[in-house]
Design a protein around this motif. Structure first.
Motif, mmCIF file in Angstrom:
data_model
loop_
_atom_site.group_PDB
_atom_site.id
_atom_site.type_symbol
_atom_site.label_atom_id
_atom_site.label_comp_id
_atom_site.label_asym_id
_atom_site.label_seq_id
_atom_site.Cartn_x
_atom_site.Cartn_y
_atom_site.Cartn_z
ATOM 1 N N VAL A 1 0.933 -1.862 -0.280
ATOM 2 C CA VAL A 1 -0.256 -0.056 -0.653
ATOM 3 C C VAL A 1 0.905 1.394 -0.099
ATOM 4 N N TYR A 2 0.153 2.411 -0.465
ATOM 5 C CA TYR A 2 0.915 3.360 -0.343
ATOM 6 C C TYR A 2 -0.144 5.113 0.325
ATOM 7 N N LEU A 3 0.754 6.004 0.692
ATOM 8 C CA LEU A 3 -0.287 6.902 1.746
ATOM 9 C C LEU A 3 -0.230 8.013 0.627
ATOM 10 N N ARG A 4 -1.432 8.563 1.194
ATOM 11 C CA ARG A 4 -1.814 9.922 0.239
ATOM 12 C C ARG A 4 -3.258 10.795 0.642
ATOM 13 N N SER A 5 -3.442 9.365 0.248
ATOM 14 C CA SER A 5 -5.648 10.457 -0.023
ATOM 15 C C SER A 5 -6.001 9.929 1.832
ATOM 16 N N VAL A 6 -6.610 10.444 1.962
ATOM 17 C CA VAL A 6 -7.329 10.537 3.887
ATOM 18 C C VAL A 6 -7.671 8.768 3.866
ATOM 19 N N ALA A 7 -8.654 8.061 2.073
ATOM 20 C CA ALA A 7 -8.927 7.284 2.128
ATOM 21 C C ALA A 7 -7.626 5.715 1.547
ATOM 22 N N ASP A 8 -6.901 6.578 1.715
ATOM 23 C CA ASP A 8 -5.637 5.129 1.411
ATOM 24 C C ASP A 8 -5.306 5.006 3.437
ATOM 25 N N CYS A 9 -5.425 6.268 4.091
ATOM 26 C CA CYS A 9 -4.995 6.235 4.954
ATOM 27 C C CYS A 9 -6.306 5.435 5.904
ATOM 28 N N ASP A 10 -7.133 5.607 5.808
ATOM 29 C CA ASP A 10 -8.646 4.906 6.701
ATOM 30 C C ASP A 10 -8.021 3.512 6.170
ATOM 31 N N ALA A 11 -8.018 2.628 5.176
ATOM 32 C CA ALA A 11 -7.551 1.616 4.576
ATOM 33 C C ALA A 11 -6.182 1.044 5.697
ATOM 34 N N LEU A 12 -5.283 1.718 5.376
ATOM 35 C CA LEU A 12 -4.029 1.587 6.464
ATOM 36 C C LEU A 12 -4.747 1.806 7.624
ATOM 37 N N ARG A 13 -5.258 2.631 8.027
ATOM 38 C CA ARG A 13 -5.752 2.459 9.625
ATOM 39 C C ARG A 13 -6.355 1.088 9.962
ATOM 40 N N ARG B 1 -5.305 -1.918 8.671
ATOM 41 C CA ARG B 1 -4.479 -2.425 9.258
ATOM 42 C C ARG B 1 -4.206 -3.008 10.234
ATOM 43 N N LEU B 2 -3.819 -1.437 10.514
ATOM 44 C CA LEU B 2 -2.773 -1.506 12.034
ATOM 45 C C LEU B 2 -4.216 -1.570 13.018
ATOM 46 N N ARG C 1 -5.251 -4.650 13.138
ATOM 47 C CA ARG C 1 -4.797 -6.129 12.821
ATOM 48 C C ARG C 1 -4.324 -6.162 13.908
ATOM 49 N N GLY C 2 -2.868 -5.220 13.514
ATOM 50 C CA GLY C 2 -1.943 -5.695 14.294
ATOM 51 C C GLY C 2 -0.741 -6.362 13.062
ATOM 52 N N GLY C 3 -0.156 -7.334 13.850
ATOM 53 C CA GLY C 3 1.112 -7.869 13.218
ATOM 54 C C GLY C 3 2.070 -7.324 12.723
ATOM 55 N N ALA C 4 3.141 -7.510 11.254
ATOM 56 C CA ALA C 4 4.173 -6.950 10.769
ATOM 57 C C ALA C 4 3.902 -6.414 10.038
ATOM 58 N N VAL C 5 4.691 -5.015 9.974
ATOM 59 C CA VAL C 5 5.018 -3.746 8.727
ATOM 60 C C VAL C 5 6.053 -4.438 8.259
ATOM 61 N N VAL C 6 6.478 -4.019 7.234
ATOM 62 C CA VAL C 6 7.213 -3.620 6.882
ATOM 63 C C VAL C 6 7.134 -2.100 5.658
ATOM 64 N N VAL C 7 7.318 -1.350 5.670
ATOM 65 C CA VAL C 7 7.517 0.217 5.441
ATOM 66 C C VAL C 7 9.604 0.278 4.616
ATOM 67 N N ILE C 8 9.148 0.204 3.249
ATOM 68 C CA ILE C 8 10.239 0.548 1.943
ATOM 69 C C ILE C 8 10.593 2.076 2.062
ATOM 70 N N ALA D 1 6.499 4.675 9.975
ATOM 71 C CA ALA D 1 7.000 3.189 10.732
ATOM 72 C C ALA D 1 6.804 3.527 12.308
ATOM 73 N N ALA D 2 6.881 5.047 12.823
ATOM 74 C CA ALA D 2 6.673 5.638 13.790
ATOM 75 C C ALA D 2 5.153 4.894 14.480
ATOM 76 N N SER D 3 3.910 5.564 13.982
ATOM 77 C CA SER D 3 2.990 5.306 14.111
ATOM 78 C C SER D 3 2.625 3.731 14.709
ATOM 79 N N ALA D 4 3.500 2.947 13.484
ATOM 80 C CA ALA D 4 2.676 1.893 13.863
ATOM 81 C C ALA D 4 3.034 1.248 14.499
ATOM 82 N N ARG D 5 4.885 1.928 15.484
ATOM 83 C CA ARG D 5 5.284 0.833 16.756
ATOM 84 C C ARG D 5 4.664 1.604 17.812
ATOM 85 N N GLN D 6 3.627 2.896 17.194
ATOM 86 C CA GLN D 6 2.774 3.437 18.694
ATOM 87 C C GLN D 6 1.933 3.006 19.126
#
Ligand SMILES: Cc1cc2nc3c(=O)[nH]c(=O)nc-3n(C[C@H](O)[C@H](O)[C@H](O)COP(=O)(O)OP(=O)(O)OC[C@H]3O[C@@H](n4cnc5c(N)ncnc54)[C@H](O)[C@@H]3O)c2cc1C
Length: 414
Positions: free
Chosen positions: A128-140, A142-143, A145-152, A162-167
């Motif tokens: 996934v990519y993050l630019r729009s609020v729709a992208d953000c809602d979808a990413l939110r 996923r956050l 649900r927890g688990g492991a994320v790789v940030v490229i 990365a900071a928000s996902a860790r938090q």
């Protein structure tokens, strides 16, 4: 005076919305149309990698204006509509639903979009990519649900995600080909501070590492790195920079070079057509060259400046670039612009994460960044804009007020 004129703005985000607000505030009483491809009314993007992404604030916090603002100011908001072609000779814009808008002045505030990675597996679900609020809602979600994320990518977006996902308690790995995060902007010394901040918060930082492929059946399950590692993950966030959205301007034959080229009044090469925000590569009188700034404050101020230029007010846009970032409990502001520098001077110890860094060429400051130190931006901008020659020892000494480094007669000879 202007009531028979039509001004059109393409791009209903920060630059476009602030331009519309300014046109009305400055007394423009003609027809005003604000066209936006997204379904949302104009909103600000910084919360999308910070508190809004973490679910700490609600949607209302992100909007530029309250719901009724556009109707109250007689701004025709066309949401979910894309401008698909521009005829500058006929001063006409066509929208994707066939509507044609004749304009007297046109502002292009079409912003930017994430640069896409084209490696094997890039199309898999969960990349996934993050630019729009729709992208953000979808990413939110996923956050949640927890688990492991790789940030490229360890640029600003990657670092903040990365900071928000860790938090939010996820396992986070960051992959970055440079040797430290944010290396292009901050250099190695200061980028290392951010590397350590992320490591201290438990992020696995794979630096000097590329990404070869994403693997999985239908959704991404692992990331293969350039040094042969396979990282299991639940999803991937790609933050490898953005590209200015120049399609409409290029089709219309406007001068393009790393964005839409505009002069210091934000005028494009076509008569009556202006550009502002992330998409504009604007001639900057201080730097004597075009600069394209991909940051919130630039959209905030260039939108209104373009509006005044559309009204014929002879304003020159000469603000120094400025941006901010928040990661964990570390907030920073950066002022200036440094492609190259000779050395970095610290005021305060970076280890304490309360310091100011200055980038110098000879004895002049070209950029400054305050980290968890506040109310110094004006002084830093003054040191840069006055091209003050500084004594590095005094610059590094917190007992010397930054204001005292500016000679009393600075500015008078400029
Ligand atoms: C997640 C995230 C976090 C950020 N955090 C920070 C931060 O902490 N600090 C900081 O300084 N900056 C930050 N930024 C950058 C800042 O948000 C941008 O600089 C700013 O949004 C630029 O505004 P803009 O109006 O120029 O363009 P954009 O916000 O990109 O908006 C352009 C709009 O134009 C629309 N559009 C494009 N083409 C057309 C068309 N043909 N027809 C109709 N509509 C069209 C798009 O859909 C979009 O809505 C962040 C950005 C993101 C994505």
């Amino acid at each position: 005076m202007t009531s028979d004129q039509t001004f059109v703005i393409v791009g209903a985000s920060l630059a476009g919305a602030k331009a519309a607000e300014t046109l009305r505030a400055e007394g423009f009483d003609g027809r005003l149309v604000l066209v936006g491809a997204e379904d949302e009314r104009p909103y600000e993007r910084p919360p999308l990698s910070k508190d809004y992404l973490r679910g700490e604030v609600d949607r209302e916090k992100v909007y530029v204006h309250p719901e009724g603002f556009y109707a109250e100011h007689d701004i025709e908001l066309r949401l979910g509509r894309t401008a698909v072609s521009l005829n500058t000779a006929g001063a006409e814009l066509a929208l994707d639903d066939g509507e044609r808008l004749r304009y007297d002045r046109l502002l292009l505030a079409t912003g930017a979009e994430p640069r896409a990675l084209s490696i094997p597996g890039a199309q898999l679900d969960g990349v996934v990519y993050l630019r729009s609020v729709a992208d953000c809602d979808a990413l939110r979600r996923r956050l949640d649900r927890g688990g492991a994320v790789v940030v490229i990518g360890a640029g600003w977006i990657g670092s903040e995600v990365a900071a928000s996902a860790r938090q939010r308690g996820l396992e986070v790995t960051v992959i970055e080909p440079m040797t430290v995060p944010l290396e292009r902007v901050l250099g190695r010394e200061v980028g290392a501070v951010y590397r350590d901040i992320h490591r201290d918060h438990g992020v696995q930082m794979l630096l000097g590492t590329g990404v070869e492929a994403f693997e999985g059946d239908t959704a991404v399950e692992r990331v293969r790195t350039s040094n042969g590692r396979a990282l299991e993950c639940d999803f991937v966030v790609v933050g490898v920079g953005i590209e200015p959205r120049i399609g409409l301007a290029a089709q219309a034959g406007l001068a393009i070079d790393n964005g839409i080229l505009v002069d210091e009044h934000l005028r494009t090469s076509a008569s009556g057509v202006f550009a502002a925000g992330d998409v504009a590569n604007a001639h900057h009188p201080f730097y004597r060259e075009p600069i394209r700034v991909e940051h919130w404050a630039n959209a905030l101020h260039q939108g209104p400046a373009a509006a005044r230029a559309m009204l014929g007010q002879p304003e020159v846009y000469d603000r120094l670039p400025y941006f901010f970032s928040d990661q964990y409990d570390v907030g920073m502001e950066y002022a200036g612009f440094a492609r190259a520098w000779e050395r970095v001077v610290f005021r305060g110890d970076p280890v304490t994460r309360e310091f100011i860094a200055f980038w110098l060429v000879e004895d002049r400051i070209v950029a400054g960044m305050n980290v968890n130190v506040w109310d110094v931006t004006d002084a830093i901008q003054r040191l840069i804009s006055e091209r003050v020659a500084v004594d590095a020892r005094r610059l590094a000494d917190p007992r010397v007020a930054l204001e005292d480094l500016v000679p009393a007669d600075a500015g008078s000879a400029a």
